[in-house]
Design a protein around this motif. Structure first.
Motif, mmCIF file in Angstrom:
data_model
loop_
_atom_site.group_PDB
_atom_site.id
_atom_site.type_symbol
_atom_site.label_atom_id
_atom_site.label_comp_id
_atom_site.label_asym_id
_atom_site.label_seq_id
_atom_site.Cartn_x
_atom_site.Cartn_y
_atom_site.Cartn_z
ATOM 1 N N THR A 70 33.441 19.008 -31.564
ATOM 2 C CA THR A 70 33.771 17.621 -31.237
ATOM 3 C C THR A 70 33.740 17.400 -29.730
ATOM 4 O O THR A 70 33.226 16.388 -29.239
ATOM 5 C CB THR A 70 35.159 17.256 -31.792
ATOM 6 O OG1 THR A 70 35.172 17.477 -33.205
ATOM 7 C CG2 THR A 70 35.491 15.799 -31.508
ATOM 8 N N THR A 71 34.271 18.353 -28.983
ATOM 9 C CA THR A 71 34.262 18.248 -27.520
ATOM 10 C C THR A 71 32.835 18.211 -26.990
ATOM 11 O O THR A 71 32.499 17.412 -26.108
ATOM 12 C CB THR A 71 35.021 19.431 -26.899
ATOM 13 O OG1 THR A 71 36.371 19.417 -27.376
ATOM 14 C CG2 THR A 71 35.014 19.344 -25.384
ATOM 15 N N SER A 72 31.978 19.064 -27.536
ATOM 16 C CA SER A 72 30.582 19.097 -27.096
ATOM 17 C C SER A 72 29.864 17.804 -27.450
ATOM 18 O O SER A 72 29.103 17.259 -26.652
ATOM 19 C CB SER A 72 29.863 20.287 -27.733
ATOM 20 O OG SER A 72 30.442 21.503 -27.323
ATOM 21 N N PHE A 73 30.110 17.289 -28.660
ATOM 22 C CA PHE A 73 29.484 16.036 -29.069
ATOM 23 C C PHE A 73 29.952 14.870 -28.197
ATOM 24 O O PHE A 73 29.167 13.988 -27.847
ATOM 25 C CB PHE A 73 29.802 15.737 -30.535
ATOM 26 C CG PHE A 73 29.031 16.566 -31.523
ATOM 27 C CD1 PHE A 73 27.685 16.834 -31.335
ATOM 28 C CD2 PHE A 73 29.653 17.070 -32.656
ATOM 29 C CE1 PHE A 73 26.971 17.593 -32.251
ATOM 30 C CE2 PHE A 73 28.950 17.824 -33.582
ATOM 31 C CZ PHE A 73 27.606 18.089 -33.372
ATOM 32 N N SER A 74 31.235 14.848 -27.867
ATOM 33 C CA SER A 74 31.775 13.754 -27.051
ATOM 34 C C SER A 74 31.043 13.636 -25.725
ATOM 35 O O SER A 74 30.821 12.531 -25.215
ATOM 36 C CB SER A 74 33.273 13.963 -26.804
ATOM 37 O OG SER A 74 34.009 13.869 -27.996
ATOM 38 N N ALA A 75 30.673 14.776 -25.161
ATOM 39 C CA ALA A 75 29.985 14.771 -23.870
ATOM 40 C C ALA A 75 28.584 14.177 -23.963
ATOM 41 O O ALA A 75 27.999 13.802 -22.941
ATOM 42 C CB ALA A 75 29.913 16.195 -23.323
ATOM 43 N N MET A 76 28.033 14.081 -25.181
ATOM 44 C CA MET A 76 26.684 13.532 -25.357
ATOM 45 C C MET A 76 26.679 12.010 -25.457
ATOM 46 O O MET A 76 25.638 11.380 -25.283
ATOM 47 C CB MET A 76 26.055 14.087 -26.644
ATOM 48 C CG MET A 76 25.904 15.579 -26.710
ATOM 49 S SD MET A 76 25.223 16.037 -28.336
ATOM 50 C CE MET A 76 25.350 17.827 -28.256
ATOM 51 N N LEU A 77 27.824 11.394 -25.765
ATOM 52 C CA LEU A 77 27.858 9.970 -26.086
ATOM 53 C C LEU A 77 27.715 9.107 -24.839
ATOM 54 O O LEU A 77 28.134 9.489 -23.749
ATOM 55 C CB LEU A 77 29.158 9.624 -26.808
ATOM 56 C CG LEU A 77 29.489 10.430 -28.068
ATOM 57 C CD1 LEU A 77 30.721 9.856 -28.747
ATOM 58 C CD2 LEU A 77 28.310 10.478 -29.030
ATOM 59 N N ASN A 78 27.151 7.908 -25.035
ATOM 60 C CA ASN A 78 27.054 6.967 -23.924
ATOM 61 C C ASN A 78 28.331 6.125 -23.838
ATOM 62 O O ASN A 78 29.254 6.272 -24.653
ATOM 63 C CB ASN A 78 25.804 6.089 -24.049
ATOM 64 C CG ASN A 78 25.810 5.221 -25.306
ATOM 65 O OD1 ASN A 78 26.859 4.919 -25.874
ATOM 66 N ND2 ASN A 78 24.629 4.809 -25.738
#
Length: 283
Positions: A70-78
């Motif tokens: 989840t932390t890694s995915f959050s960093a991808m979001l605009n």
């Protein structure tokens, strides 16, 4: 693939705990069609260029992932996606972040970009789209998620929509069908055995919702297309040809994922850009 967020060893350890690996299975009818489970942070994703003209790729994924994912995915979001997460909490927020992160990873593969650089946005109807081009999209895509399951569809040259729902009894099934289903669809539902009705209801629902997502119609357009009941309940390897209320043609089919879920995909039968397809066809 974009930059790995987890080490290969850590990713494989997570995947062993989460789910099994599935092979890509071709199911050809009128359009080449592939469905496969997607494992985040694992080196089994599609190679760039795999998605040829008229080919449909469907991916499903588990969304209940470890916090590190989840932390890694959050960093991808605009910014827009992150703003939406601020209005959510708990498991709903975590699953939304996972679905958006997986979508970005898959688009990154197809577009040969890092996931965080993929220009995701929404059109006026709220339908996800790429925002970096004024001409035809580089790729058409759609996503849907229900509880811990996510579904993602991609096609390079045809408008596409996908939907997934958990099959479950609902007390107001007849009322919903009366409001949103056509008369023949309601008849098929009424004639189904009581044990089969929830599965048929949600298969009809997901096929109609997949079409609605492809067109941007939403629930208001559910009666705009009619799904033959025998097709919804039939062979999941078959495409169903349907014409909507504007006499535009669509190909729809159920999609098999995990037991207990109904899912479907809809694609435009005419591969031309939507603005070039006439609203009506001659008799």
């Amino acid at each position: 693939m974009g930059r790995a967020i987890l080490s290969r060893h850590a990713g494989r350890q997570i995947l062993r705990r989460l789910s099994r690996s599935d092979k890509k299975i071709p199911m050809n009818r009128s359009l080449p069609f592939y469905i496969q489970q997607f494992h985040p942070f694992h080196d089994q994703a599609p190679c760039p260029g795999d998605l040829a003209v008229d080919m449909i790729h469907i991916w499903w994924a588990l969304l209940d992932l470890p916090d590190v994912c989840t932390t890694s995915f959050s960093a991808m979001l605009n910014t827009e996606e992150k703003t939406r997460t601020y209005r959510m909490s708990g498991v709903h927020r975590q699953r939304f972040i996972a679905a958006r992160g997986i979508l970005r990873m898959l688009l990154g593969h197809y577009l040969e970009q890092r996931p965080e650089t993929v220009p995701c946005g929404r059109d006026a109807s709220g339908k996800p789209r790429l925002t970096d081009t004024a001409g035809p999209p580089k790729i058409h895509f759609s996503l849907s998620h229900c509880r811990h399951m996510g579904l993602f569809g991609f096609c390079p040259n045809r408008v596409i929509g996908v939907d997934i729902e958990q099959i479950r009894p609902i007390s107001n099934m007849d009322a919903i069908a009366q409001r949103l289903f056509s008369a023949p669809e309601r008849t098929a539902l009424r004639e189904a055995g009581s044990s089969c009705r929830p599965a048929l209801f949600f298969q009809l629902w997901t096929m109609k919702e997949a079409w609605a997502k492809a067109t941007g119609e939403g629930l208001r357009g559910f009666k705009g297309i009619e799904i033959p009941g025998d097709h919804a309940a039939g062979d999941k390897g078959e495409w169903t040809y349907c014409t909507d209320r504007m006499r535009k043609s669509w190909l729809l089919r159920p999609v098999e994922t995990l037991s207990g879920y109904a899912a479907a995909v809809a694609v435009a039968a005419d591969p031309r850009p939507a603005e070039q397809i006439p609203a009506t066809y001659p008799s």
